[in-house]
Design an enzyme around this catalytic site. Structure first.
Site, PDB file in Angstrom:
ATOM      1  N   LYS A  22       0.859  -1.207   0.000  1.00  0.00           N
ATOM      2  CA  LYS A  22       0.000   0.000   0.000  1.00  0.00           C
ATOM      3  C   LYS A  22       0.885   1.244   0.000  1.00  0.00           C
ATOM      4  CE  LYS A  22      -1.615   1.494   4.082  1.00  0.00           C
ATOM      5  NZ  LYS A  22      -1.300   2.914   4.413  1.00  0.00           N
ATOM      6  N   ASN A  23       1.920   1.244   0.842  1.00  0.00           N
ATOM      7  CA  ASN A  23       2.720   2.463   1.028  1.00  0.00           C
ATOM      8  C   ASN A  23       3.725   2.703  -0.083  1.00  0.00           C
ATOM      9  OD1 ASN A  23       1.240   2.939   3.273  1.00  0.00           O
ATOM     10  ND2 ASN A  23       2.836   2.407   4.742  1.00  0.00           N
ATOM     11  N   ARG A  93      -3.956  10.727   4.837  1.00  0.00           N
ATOM     12  CA  ARG A  93      -2.863  11.699   4.900  1.00  0.00           C
ATOM     13  C   ARG A  93      -2.016  11.645   3.633  1.00  0.00           C
ATOM     14  NH1 ARG A  93       0.832  14.065   8.081  1.00  0.00           N
ATOM     15  NH2 ARG A  93       3.010  13.635   7.599  1.00  0.00           N
ATOM     16  N   CYS A 117      -4.258  12.510  13.418  1.00  0.00           N
ATOM     17  CA  CYS A 117      -4.982  11.237  13.331  1.00  0.00           C
ATOM     18  C   CYS A 117      -4.744  10.498  14.643  1.00  0.00           C
ATOM     19  CB  CYS A 117      -4.494  10.423  12.132  1.00  0.00           C
ATOM     20  SG  CYS A 117      -2.890   9.692  12.409  1.00  0.00           S
ATOM     21  N   ARG A 122       1.004  14.546  13.295  1.00  0.00           N
ATOM     22  CA  ARG A 122       1.365  14.323  11.897  1.00  0.00           C
ATOM     23  C   ARG A 122       1.401  15.625  11.077  1.00  0.00           C
ATOM     24  NH1 ARG A 122      -0.754   8.730   9.825  1.00  0.00           N
ATOM     25  NH2 ARG A 122       1.241   8.855   8.728  1.00  0.00           N
ATOM     26  N   ASP A 305       5.354   0.499  11.879  1.00  0.00           N
ATOM     27  CA  ASP A 305       4.114  -0.126  11.401  1.00  0.00           C
ATOM     28  C   ASP A 305       3.994  -1.585  11.823  1.00  0.00           C
ATOM     29  OD1 ASP A 305       3.939   1.659   8.210  1.00  0.00           O
ATOM     30  OD2 ASP A 305       3.544   2.249  10.277  1.00  0.00           O
ATOM     31  N   ILE A 327       8.774   6.872  16.683  1.00  0.00           N
ATOM     32  CA  ILE A 327       8.399   7.597  15.460  1.00  0.00           C
ATOM     33  C   ILE A 327       7.155   8.452  15.676  1.00  0.00           C
ATOM     34  CG2 ILE A 327       7.714   7.354  13.036  1.00  0.00           C
ATOM     35  CD1 ILE A 327      10.601   6.550  13.495  1.00  0.00           C
ATOM     36  N   ARG A 398      -8.271  -0.552   5.312  1.00  0.00           N
ATOM     37  CA  ARG A 398      -7.470   0.471   4.635  1.00  0.00           C
ATOM     38  C   ARG A 398      -6.180  -0.115   4.091  1.00  0.00           C
ATOM     39  NH1 ARG A 398      -6.614   6.054   7.611  1.00  0.00           N
ATOM     40  NH2 ARG A 398      -5.382   6.211   5.731  1.00  0.00           N
TER      41      ARG A 398
HETATM   42  C1  EPZ Z   1       4.632   6.890   6.192  1.00  0.00           C
HETATM   43  O1  EPZ Z   1       3.881   7.922   6.801  1.00  0.00           O
HETATM   44  C2  EPZ Z   1       3.706   5.683   6.162  1.00  0.00           C
HETATM   45  N1  EPZ Z   1       2.526   5.995   5.364  1.00  0.00           N
HETATM   46  C3  EPZ Z   1       3.281   5.324   7.589  1.00  0.00           C
HETATM   47  O2  EPZ Z   1       2.483   4.154   7.528  1.00  0.00           O
HETATM   48  C4  EPZ Z   1       4.538   5.002   8.399  1.00  0.00           C
HETATM   49  O3  EPZ Z   1       4.172   4.730   9.723  1.00  0.00           O
HETATM   50  C5  EPZ Z   1       5.490   6.221   8.360  1.00  0.00           C
HETATM   51  O4  EPZ Z   1       5.789   6.555   6.980  1.00  0.00           O
HETATM   52  C6  EPZ Z   1       6.802   5.946   9.086  1.00  0.00           C
HETATM   53  O5  EPZ Z   1       7.437   4.852   8.503  1.00  0.00           O
HETATM   54  C7  EPZ Z   1       2.619   5.945   4.012  1.00  0.00           C
HETATM   55  O6  EPZ Z   1       3.662   5.668   3.453  1.00  0.00           O
HETATM   56  C8  EPZ Z   1       1.372   6.269   3.243  1.00  0.00           C
HETATM   57  P1  EPZ Z   1       6.786  10.258   8.199  1.00  0.00           P
HETATM   58  P2  EPZ Z   1       4.460   9.443   6.788  1.00  0.00           P
HETATM   59  O7  EPZ Z   1       6.640  11.517   7.447  1.00  0.00           O
HETATM   60  O8  EPZ Z   1       5.169   9.703   5.518  1.00  0.00           O
HETATM   61  C9  EPZ Z   1       6.919  13.443  11.696  1.00  0.00           C
HETATM   62  C10 EPZ Z   1       0.606   2.807   7.914  1.00  0.00           C
HETATM   63  O9  EPZ Z   1       0.203   2.263   8.947  1.00  0.00           O
HETATM   64  N2  EPZ Z   1       6.793  14.439  10.620  1.00  0.00           N
HETATM   65  O10 EPZ Z   1       8.005   9.403   7.977  1.00  0.00           O
HETATM   66  O11 EPZ Z   1       3.358  10.333   7.179  1.00  0.00           O
HETATM   67  C11 EPZ Z   1       5.641  12.653  11.882  1.00  0.00           C
HETATM   68  O12 EPZ Z   1       4.739  13.342  12.726  1.00  0.00           O
HETATM   69  C12 EPZ Z   1       1.106   4.242   7.966  1.00  0.00           C
HETATM   70  O13 EPZ Z   1       0.665   2.270   6.782  1.00  0.00           O
HETATM   71  C13 EPZ Z   1       6.903  15.789  10.933  1.00  0.00           C
HETATM   72  O14 EPZ Z   1       7.098  16.155  12.089  1.00  0.00           O
HETATM   73  O15 EPZ Z   1       5.501   9.339   7.982  1.00  0.00           O
HETATM   74  C14 EPZ Z   1       6.132  11.360  12.486  1.00  0.00           C
HETATM   75  O16 EPZ Z   1       6.282  11.548  13.883  1.00  0.00           O
HETATM   76  C15 EPZ Z   1       0.944   4.854   9.351  1.00  0.00           C
HETATM   77  N3  EPZ Z   1       6.764  16.703   9.937  1.00  0.00           N
HETATM   78  C16 EPZ Z   1       7.511  11.176  11.847  1.00  0.00           C
HETATM   79  O17 EPZ Z   1       7.882  12.458  11.315  1.00  0.00           O
HETATM   80  C17 EPZ Z   1       6.539  16.332   8.618  1.00  0.00           C
HETATM   81  O18 EPZ Z   1       6.443  17.211   7.739  1.00  0.00           O
HETATM   82  C18 EPZ Z   1       7.533  10.160  10.713  1.00  0.00           C
HETATM   83  O19 EPZ Z   1       6.606  10.605   9.757  1.00  0.00           O
HETATM   84  C19 EPZ Z   1       6.441  14.954   8.327  1.00  0.00           C
HETATM   85  C20 EPZ Z   1       6.574  14.017   9.339  1.00  0.00           C
END
Ligand code: EPZ
Length: 423
Positions: A22-23, A93, A117, A122, A305, A327, A398
């Site tokens: 999915k991701n 998101r 969420c 996020r 995840d 994370i 999802r």
């Molecule tokens: C991706 O989300 C995945 N989703 C998430 O999977 C996964 O948990 C996450 O990466 C971490 O591996 C998809 O790929 C669609 P991040 P993403 O930006 O890109 C902070 C699932 O269950 N952050 O790496 O949103 C954020 O709050 C989902 O399939 C900022 O602060 O994750 C988090 O604490 C859940 N500012 C950390 O970084 C930003 O601009 C990691 O977020 C962006 C992120």
């Protein structure tokens, strides 16, 4: 609304497909906005987030065909809208990944900010900082990011943290920018490598994907692509943990060991036997798992995840372990639900949980709160004595395709039933 009814305790045994990631599929779908030529994707999982994305692409003017199971043809030639509305983004998101492609191709994007969420606030500040480094002007008002750029220009982006989404968004935008871009502290997840591979097929010039430094030389235009989505390492890991939890024997076809090293190490330490070949990964266990603590981290560390699923395993381990979530700030919503099944979990300040394993859990009605929490409750139900009902399984749908069929095929007794009332 539906629920899953699981009759435990059962033992998972047999072979199951990992399915498309999915991701990986989500950013690949948004990458189609970078070209006006048709794109073909295969091994796309049949899950709700993909459907949401296809609706969003259609709302932007793209035309979608589904010639066969897992296959999509996207024709982006008629894309004329630049707005990703709140109603769609709030539900998923990843819709924020329209920002980079729309900006790069049209110089305009009006994208709702996702909002928080269940697992955390996020924010998208890292995405926005990256776009500004490429010359975008961004105004935040009314919950939307209004972005514009006559022509994006290559730049030097140092991410404050290795955000998966921000790396994907900025890499897509930089592919059509004027000049070269260097990304530092980039995310290294396999899904980034898969996206870069598809962009290169489209004519992008990208080096270093999979490492923390990615270099992109912008090109004038990108052509269509024909790309197979990589296997879902999180779905694969979920089934491998299920084998350990139920003292079973499961072969996950399509799983790639190099995408799961941190999990396979932890499963081995927990007493599982792991076998790897070119077609997939096998996990088997005949005893209670040994307690093994984990700390979630960006790839190649232990995936956040899989944290909830690992916690389910530790709930029946032969001893005490610690689970540290580094994370997301609120990814322990499953703890109270596992406690309803008799689990002994103590949440500590600073984002970690101490789990004291018990010989058996007991079935109970429990509530899903987010995608991965819901599947951890399903796993716990498989290992528990008695019946477990997991409510609000729209969270599960999802990201897990045909979960009850796959589990039933492995010997579980699981069925989907309508819920008596809306809760
Ligand atoms: C991706 O989300 C995945 N989703 C998430 O999977 C996964 O948990 C996450 O990466 C971490 O591996 C998809 O790929 C669609 P991040 P993403 O930006 O890109 C902070 C699932 O269950 N952050 O790496 O949103 C954020 O709050 C989902 O399939 C900022 O602060 O994750 C988090 O604490 C859940 N500012 C950390 O970084 C930003 O601009 C990691 O977020 C962006 C992120």
């Amino acid at each position: 609304m539906y629920k899953l009814v699981i009759e435990g305790a059962s033992r998972l045994e047999g072979e199951v497909e990992a399915g498309g990631a999915k991701n990986a599929a989500l950013p690949l779908l948004f990458a189609c906005l970078l070209t006006d030529e048709p794109c073909r994707l295969t091994n796309v999982p049949d899950v709700a987030d993909i459907e949401t994305t296809l609706r969003l692409l259609e709302s932007l003017g793209a035309r979608i065909e589904k010639p066969a199971r897992g296959e999509l043809i996207i024709d982006p030639s008629a894309v004329g809208s630049f707005e990703a509305p709140y109603d769609l983004v709030r539900r998923m998101r990843a819709s924020f990944l329209t920002l980079g492609p729309l900006l790069a191709r049209f110089g305009r994007a009006h994208v709702s900010r996702p909002g928080g969420c269940a697992i955390g606030s996020r924010p998208v500040d890292i995405h926005l900082e990256g776009m500004k480094r490429l010359g975008a002007r961004i105004q935040l008002e009314g919950g939307y990011a209004d972005a514009s750029a006559r022509k994006l220009e290559g730049g030097h982006v140092i991410f404050s943290m290795p955000s998966v989404g921000a790396t994907e968004n900025v890499m897509m935008a930089a592919s059509l920018a004027k000049g070269s871009t260097r990304l530092e502290n980039a995310a290294r997840e396999p899904e980034i490598v898969d996206l870069a591979g598809a962009l290169i097929k489209m004519g992008a010039k990208i080096r270093g994907a999979g490492s923390s430094v990615i270099e992109i030389d912008g090109v004038e235009r990108l052509r269509g692509m024909d790309h197979a989505v990589i296997a879902d390492r999180i779905v694969a890991g979920t089934f491998l943990i299920g084998a350990a939890l139920t003292r079973g024997d499961v072969f996950v076809r399509g799983a790639r060991a190099e995408h799961l090293e941190s999990l396979l190490d932890a499963l081995t330490l927990a007493g599982c036997r792991i076998d790897v070949d070119a077609d997939g990964v096998r996990a088997r266990s005949g005893a209670r798992p040994c307690p093994v603590g984990i700390v979630t981290a960006p790839f190649p560390g232990f995936p956040t995840d899989l944290q909830a699923q690992w916690m389910s395993l530790m709930c029946v381990a032969d001893g005490r372990s610690e689970v540290h979530e580094r994370i997301f700030e609120n990814r322990f919503m499953h703890v109270e639900e596992l406690a309803r099944m008799g689990a002994d979990i103590r949440l500590q300040p600073g984002g970690h949980a101490v789990v004291t394993g018990k010989d058996l859990l007991s079935g109970a009605p429990v509530m899903a709160t987010d995608l991965r929490a819901s599947v951890c409750l399903v796993l716990a139900g498989l290992a528990a004595e008695g019946v477990t009902e997991v409510l609000r399984i729209y969270h599960l749908d999802r990201g897990y395709e045909h979960i009850e069929e796959k589990l039933t095929g492995l010997g579980a007794v699981v069925r989907r039933e309508p819920m008596e009332s809306e809760v």
